[in-house]
Design a protein around this motif. Structure first.
Motif, PDB file in Angstrom:
ATOM      1  N   ASP A  95      -5.680   3.671  -7.852  1.00  0.00           N
ATOM      2  CA  ASP A  95      -5.935   4.603  -6.961  1.00  0.00           C
ATOM      3  C   ASP A  95      -5.057   5.716  -6.992  1.00  0.00           C
ATOM      4  O   ASP A  95      -5.469   7.138  -6.954  1.00  0.00           O
ATOM      5  CB  ASP A  95      -5.914   4.147  -5.504  1.00  0.00           C
ATOM      6  CG  ASP A  95      -7.194   3.870  -4.932  1.00  0.00           C
ATOM      7  OD1 ASP A  95      -8.099   3.779  -5.552  1.00  0.00           O
ATOM      8  OD2 ASP A  95      -7.075   3.913  -3.631  1.00  0.00           O
ATOM      9  N   ALA A 119     -12.137  -2.844  -8.049  1.00  0.00           N
ATOM     10  CA  ALA A 119     -10.923  -2.684  -7.602  1.00  0.00           C
ATOM     11  C   ALA A 119     -10.690  -2.741  -6.144  1.00  0.00           C
ATOM     12  O   ALA A 119      -9.885  -3.084  -5.440  1.00  0.00           O
ATOM     13  CB  ALA A 119     -10.108  -1.832  -8.552  1.00  0.00           C
ATOM     14  N   GLY A 120     -11.778  -1.699  -5.633  1.00  0.00           N
ATOM     15  CA  GLY A 120     -11.713  -1.504  -4.319  1.00  0.00           C
ATOM     16  C   GLY A 120     -12.236  -2.508  -3.345  1.00  0.00           C
ATOM     17  O   GLY A 120     -12.208  -2.341  -2.280  1.00  0.00           O
ATOM     18  N   PRO A 162      -4.903  -2.490  -8.508  1.00  0.00           N
ATOM     19  CA  PRO A 162      -5.897  -1.308  -7.814  1.00  0.00           C
ATOM     20  C   PRO A 162      -5.102  -0.218  -6.923  1.00  0.00           C
ATOM     21  O   PRO A 162      -5.786   0.681  -7.134  1.00  0.00           O
ATOM     22  CB  PRO A 162      -6.537  -2.508  -6.607  1.00  0.00           C
ATOM     23  CG  PRO A 162      -5.667  -3.523  -6.513  1.00  0.00           C
ATOM     24  CD  PRO A 162      -4.931  -3.876  -7.915  1.00  0.00           C
ATOM     25  N   GLN A 163      -4.127  -0.592  -6.421  1.00  0.00           N
ATOM     26  CA  GLN A 163      -3.502   0.435  -5.663  1.00  0.00           C
ATOM     27  C   GLN A 163      -2.991   1.493  -6.722  1.00  0.00           C
ATOM     28  O   GLN A 163      -2.993   2.695  -6.431  1.00  0.00           O
ATOM     29  CB  GLN A 163      -2.477   0.208  -4.806  1.00  0.00           C
ATOM     30  CG  GLN A 163      -2.706  -1.002  -3.796  1.00  0.00           C
ATOM     31  CD  GLN A 163      -3.109  -0.459  -2.634  1.00  0.00           C
ATOM     32  OE1 GLN A 163      -3.337   0.571  -2.327  1.00  0.00           O
ATOM     33  NE2 GLN A 163      -3.114  -1.549  -1.533  1.00  0.00           N
ATOM     34  N   TYR A 167      -5.609   8.158 -10.059  1.00  0.00           N
ATOM     35  CA  TYR A 167      -6.802   9.090 -10.003  1.00  0.00           C
ATOM     36  C   TYR A 167      -7.075   9.896  -8.786  1.00  0.00           C
ATOM     37  O   TYR A 167      -8.180  10.188  -8.551  1.00  0.00           O
ATOM     38  CB  TYR A 167      -8.043   8.195 -10.466  1.00  0.00           C
ATOM     39  CG  TYR A 167      -8.004   7.848 -11.947  1.00  0.00           C
ATOM     40  CD1 TYR A 167      -8.712   8.668 -12.747  1.00  0.00           C
ATOM     41  CD2 TYR A 167      -8.077   6.690 -12.263  1.00  0.00           C
ATOM     42  CE1 TYR A 167      -8.726   8.465 -14.185  1.00  0.00           C
ATOM     43  CE2 TYR A 167      -8.056   6.203 -13.607  1.00  0.00           C
ATOM     44  CZ  TYR A 167      -8.544   6.983 -14.457  1.00  0.00           C
ATOM     45  OH  TYR A 167      -8.457   6.832 -15.770  1.00  0.00           O
ATOM     46  N   ALA A 168      -5.931   9.936  -8.014  1.00  0.00           N
ATOM     47  CA  ALA A 168      -5.844  10.529  -6.766  1.00  0.00           C
ATOM     48  C   ALA A 168      -6.032  12.222  -7.182  1.00  0.00           C
ATOM     49  O   ALA A 168      -5.531  12.439  -8.210  1.00  0.00           O
ATOM     50  CB  ALA A 168      -4.830  10.265  -6.058  1.00  0.00           C
ATOM     51  N   VAL A 169      -6.948  12.462  -6.304  1.00  0.00           N
ATOM     52  CA  VAL A 169      -7.031  14.108  -6.141  1.00  0.00           C
ATOM     53  C   VAL A 169      -5.753  14.852  -6.148  1.00  0.00           C
ATOM     54  O   VAL A 169      -5.055  14.379  -5.122  1.00  0.00           O
ATOM     55  CB  VAL A 169      -8.236  14.376  -5.285  1.00  0.00           C
ATOM     56  CG1 VAL A 169      -8.084  15.998  -5.461  1.00  0.00           C
ATOM     57  CG2 VAL A 169      -9.387  13.874  -5.565  1.00  0.00           C
ATOM     58  N   GLY A 209       0.890  -1.079   0.009  1.00  0.00           N
ATOM     59  CA  GLY A 209      -0.112   0.054   0.068  1.00  0.00           C
ATOM     60  C   GLY A 209       0.825   1.235   0.021  1.00  0.00           C
ATOM     61  O   GLY A 209       1.964   1.345   0.317  1.00  0.00           O
TER      62      GLY A 209
END
Lengths: 201, 201
Positions: B106, B169-170, B102-103, B109-111, B27
């Motif tokens: 994330d 994915a989440g 998946p990670q 597309y993280a803000v 992670g």
DNA sequence: ACCTGAACACCGTTCAAGT
DNA sequence: ACCTGAACACCGTTCAAGT
């Protein structure tokens, strides 16, 4: 020098409130337990009484976010309104929440490295699916939505709304596309849910 | 004691490779520049020669992810196949990438807290929208997709695919729903793109 | 050009001790 | 019950210095 010490009130709630503010203003990387403690004029070890570690605070933040999202999804639809109006209200509620709380949305749907331990969180996430299922089932009852298992429809429909909200919140859409996109998504989902024309009338 | 020192090869590429492995296995919170340097048997200051700070490494990771996603989107469709087949291939490519990484998804597309500085990244993100637009335009040419501005369709369509991939994915979908959901999403998007029946035949 | 080693200011977490 | 203060092992980043 300092207006007052904080250690009397509800430290847990104060930590969550301040954490969300920092998340919104400076992003998740800037979130530090020690800084939160400093802001609240409390020793750096005090937060551990309320959250066993940093992840526990983030999880609590995400859980609170899901509760607020749920109320955003369930308000705004007039009581006896059509499926189209109810869907429009749900989409506006979702996208409104997402654009108002982009960092929080990210946190809510962040991939969990820990597979269990967060079952309350995944349950909260699935409540959105439940709201979509309610909407679809009601629409089927009135004939505005094609018949069949509700999950076959509510999952793709919610995926469209969730995906659009994520793109809009992430700033990946040119502003004018983001605004017009909302209506396009509603229309698209309506077509996806509409009964077959060949069997109708 | 150590098999060999690393500092001769392409440290930049080695850092990215190792970083992605750590991201996948432990992670994003476990990603540390110092640990990467340790793993590659290099001083802890060496990475700064290749990435000005940690965010720069994360951005490079995300950018590489977008490139791999793009190839996943553009492969798998037979040359002269129907719109439905092409769409199915795109959805399987997207969801396959998402569930395999998946990670990374994330992270991609993280803000972004920094509004500009990452324009290469947002441009890469919009390439997915471009692929969807190509597909829609081609479908309109053959009459398999309703006419009109392509953005009105490709944005909601991609939102559905992106949203479904994110949910899958989440780990927010029960496994059987995730599997069946893929076909449901394809069918849903097909209905959303289909020409009006009333004007057809 | 590329890397090292030391230094600085900061983390999360734990734990005895206080009230 | 709730918090403090010190301690530990770890960060990211910078910078003079080496080759």
């Amino acid at each position: 020098m300092h207006p007052r010490r904080y250690h009397h009130g509800d430290l847990r709630a104060a930590l969550l409130e301040r954490a969300e503010q920092v998340l919104r203003e400076k992003g998740p990387a800037a979130l530090s337990l020690r800084e939160l403690a400093r802001d609240l004029e409390v020793s750096h070890a005090a937060p551990s009484r309320h959250f066993k570690d940093k992840q526990a605070l983030l999880d609590a933040l995400a859980l609170a976010g899901f509760e607020r999202l749920d109320t955003a999804l369930t308000t705004g639809a007039a009581p006896g309104s059509s499926f189209a109006d109810r869907l429009g209200a749900l989409v506006r509620g979702y996208v409104g929440f997402a654009t108002a709380n982009p960092q929080l949305l990210d946190l809510m749907y962040a991939v969990k490295h820990d597979p269990q331990a967060t079952e309350a969180l995944t349950a909260a996430a699935q409540r959105g699916l439940l709201r979509a299922a309610e909407l679809v089932t009601e629409g089927q009852r009135t004939g505005e939505v094609r018949p069949g298992p509700a999950e076959r429809l509510c999952l793709p429909a919610l995926a469209a709304v969730h995906g659009f909200a994520g793109l809009a919140a992430g700033g990946l859409l040119p502003p004018e596309e983001a605004a017009a996109g909302l209506d396009d998504v509603v229309a698209f989902v309506l077509r996806g849910c509409a009964p077959d024309r060949t069997t109708g009338t």
